[in-house]
Design a protein around this motif. Structure first.
Motif, mmCIF file in Angstrom:
data_model
loop_
_atom_site.group_PDB
_atom_site.id
_atom_site.type_symbol
_atom_site.label_atom_id
_atom_site.label_comp_id
_atom_site.label_asym_id
_atom_site.label_seq_id
_atom_site.Cartn_x
_atom_site.Cartn_y
_atom_site.Cartn_z
ATOM 1 N N ASP A 116 0.431 -1.230 0.142
ATOM 2 C CA ASP A 116 -0.418 0.086 -0.063
ATOM 3 C C ASP A 116 0.753 0.997 -0.290
ATOM 4 N N GLU A 189 -10.047 4.084 3.963
ATOM 5 C CA GLU A 189 -9.494 4.630 2.511
ATOM 6 C C GLU A 189 -9.593 4.389 2.091
ATOM 7 N N GLU A 191 -9.154 3.824 -2.054
ATOM 8 C CA GLU A 191 -8.208 3.836 -2.747
ATOM 9 C C GLU A 191 -8.326 3.125 -4.381
ATOM 10 N N ASP A 223 -9.178 0.494 2.205
ATOM 11 C CA ASP A 223 -8.252 0.517 3.358
ATOM 12 C C ASP A 223 -8.891 0.623 4.384
ATOM 13 N N LYS A 243 -4.366 -1.473 10.137
ATOM 14 C CA LYS A 243 -4.412 -1.949 8.699
ATOM 15 C C LYS A 243 -4.707 -3.195 8.137
HETATM 16 CA CA CA Z 1 -4.081 3.064 2.698
#
Ligand code: CA
Length: 405
Positions: A116, A189, A191, A223, A243
């Protein structure tokens, strides 16, 4: 010569017209057939194993097809376009179309390694300001290389998978010692994910000009991030348990060919990066993102604002001789634009929880149990309209009761 319109009812002019044709893996609910590769047209899935003898369509992942390389990708796209575009193929092809609501969609890729990145200048600046308020928002390396970390590929899950609120160590700035319990600052998140089709050799490098030889396509990616666990654990080596509990990707993988009209200028990179990271200006992607919280749009991050391009991220991943494999996935990092309503995380939308935002008259900051988050993506298509990339959705469930040691 490729057809420009399809005979499939309801598909012409939709976000899933002939100029899109994303790939996925599905099982028809009304049959004994196992998972197989399909391509989406309108609100239908074409069973590719039903109209082609190629073995890679009779597979529970796209990996075999992705490993076959760009010439096969182009050939497949050409004959699928013809099958769905030329009326003479209708009789033979139509029986292999399944309505989306009559199939189960699966994780489309057997994920290799997952990396990531952190490629949005605005996101990195915002997070730097919040996590390190007494320092420069950007660390000195940020404009010289695309910063990334190795993530956990085994917990990449398909869209629709419920997300159980993670537990872990949390320590608020006002607390002296950490406590264990459910994350109080669960976040998303927004993405994009990029998928490696053709791997590279150990000791070799994938130059920025070889991006399209190795990259098969693009997925939507969320994420999920536990900000309290993250903030306490990430020094000095970066994200770990904050995460790794889940990363959601879309069921559909949009092939690069469908994004031919979406390339756009990258933001100016100053200072100029080292030679191995040089790219043409036209290396950015004009992809618009929508973040929905319980069906209300709360943000519209523009991917075109990303500082580092996908080709730069792949080149950087391999510049030390590390190889990539079919099925490797790399996330772009949170997509955040320059305006408050373009921020791609709730951390930023609520400025660390200090400035809640309003959704349907209710003040919100981090995720609550029962929340559903959906990410949607569109881009210019090659026929002049727009195409949709695969959406990603997930429902937040309460933490499971921690077992006492
Ligand atoms: Ca991320």
């Amino acid at each position: 010569m490729t057809a420009s319109t399809t005979w499939v009812e309801g598909a012409a002019g939709s976000l899933f017209d002939l100029d899109n044709l994303p790939y996925g893996v599905f099982t028809p609910r009304d049959s004994q057939d196992g998972p197989r590769v399909g391509v989406r047209i309108g609100d239908l899935v074409l069973d590719l194993a039903g109209i082609s003898e190629d073995l890679w369509w009779r597979s529970p992942s796209l990996n075999a097809f992705m490993a076959a390389g760009p010439a096969q990708w182009a050939a497949a796209r050409a004959w699928i376009t013809e099958a769905l575009g030329d009326d003479s193929h209708r009789e033979r092809t139509a029986p292999h179309l399944h309505p989306l609501d009559a199939v189960d969609l699966h994780l489309p890729i057997e994920i290799g390694d997952y990396v990531d990145f952190y490629a949005s200048l605005q996101h990195a600046s915002n997070v730097g300001r919040m996590f390190r308020p007494d320092q420069e928002p950007l660390l000195p390396n940020w404009k010289h290389l695309p910063v990334g970390y190795h993530g956990r590929s085994g917990t990449v899950v398909p869209s629709g998978t419920d997300i159980v609120r993670p537990c872990g160590q949390r320590k608020a700035p006002t607390e002296d010692t950490p406590t264990f319990g459910p994350s109080r600052r669960l976040d998303i998140e927004a993405e994009l994910g990029f998928v490696v089709g053709v791997g590279s050799a150990l000791g070799g490098r994938v130059g920025t000009d070889a991006f399209a030889e190795h990259t098969f396509g693009v997925v939507g990616l969320n994420d999920w991030s536990a900000r309290d666990i993250q903030a306490w654990e990430y020094v000095p080596l970066g994200p770990f348990l904050g995460k790794s509990f889940a990363t959601s990707i879309s069921h559909w993988v949009t092939p690069l060919a469908a994004l031919d009209a979406a390339w756009t200028d990258l933001p100016v990179q100053d200072p100029q990066p080292l030679d191995y990271l040089r790219v043409d200006r036209r290396s950015g992607l004009d992809i618009e993102v929508e973040v929905l919280l319980n069906d209300t749009v709360v943000s519209r991050p523009p991917y075109s604002s990303m500082y580092w391009s996908p080709a730069q991220m792949l080149a950087h991943t391999t510049v030390n001789g590390a190889s990539v494999r079919t099925g490797d996935l790399w996330g772009s990092g949170t997509i955040s634009g320059g305006e408050p309503e373009q921020r791609g995380s709730f951390l930023e939308l609520s400025w660390g929880g200090a400035e809640p935002f309003t959704v349907g008259g209710v003040e919100r900051s981090f995720l609550e149990d029962g929340d559903t988050v959906t990410l949607r993506y569109t881009a210019p298509g090659t026929s002049g309209g727009r195409i949709a990339l695969g959406e990603v959705t997930g429902l937040v469930l309460p933490a499971t009761e921690p077992k006492q040691p």
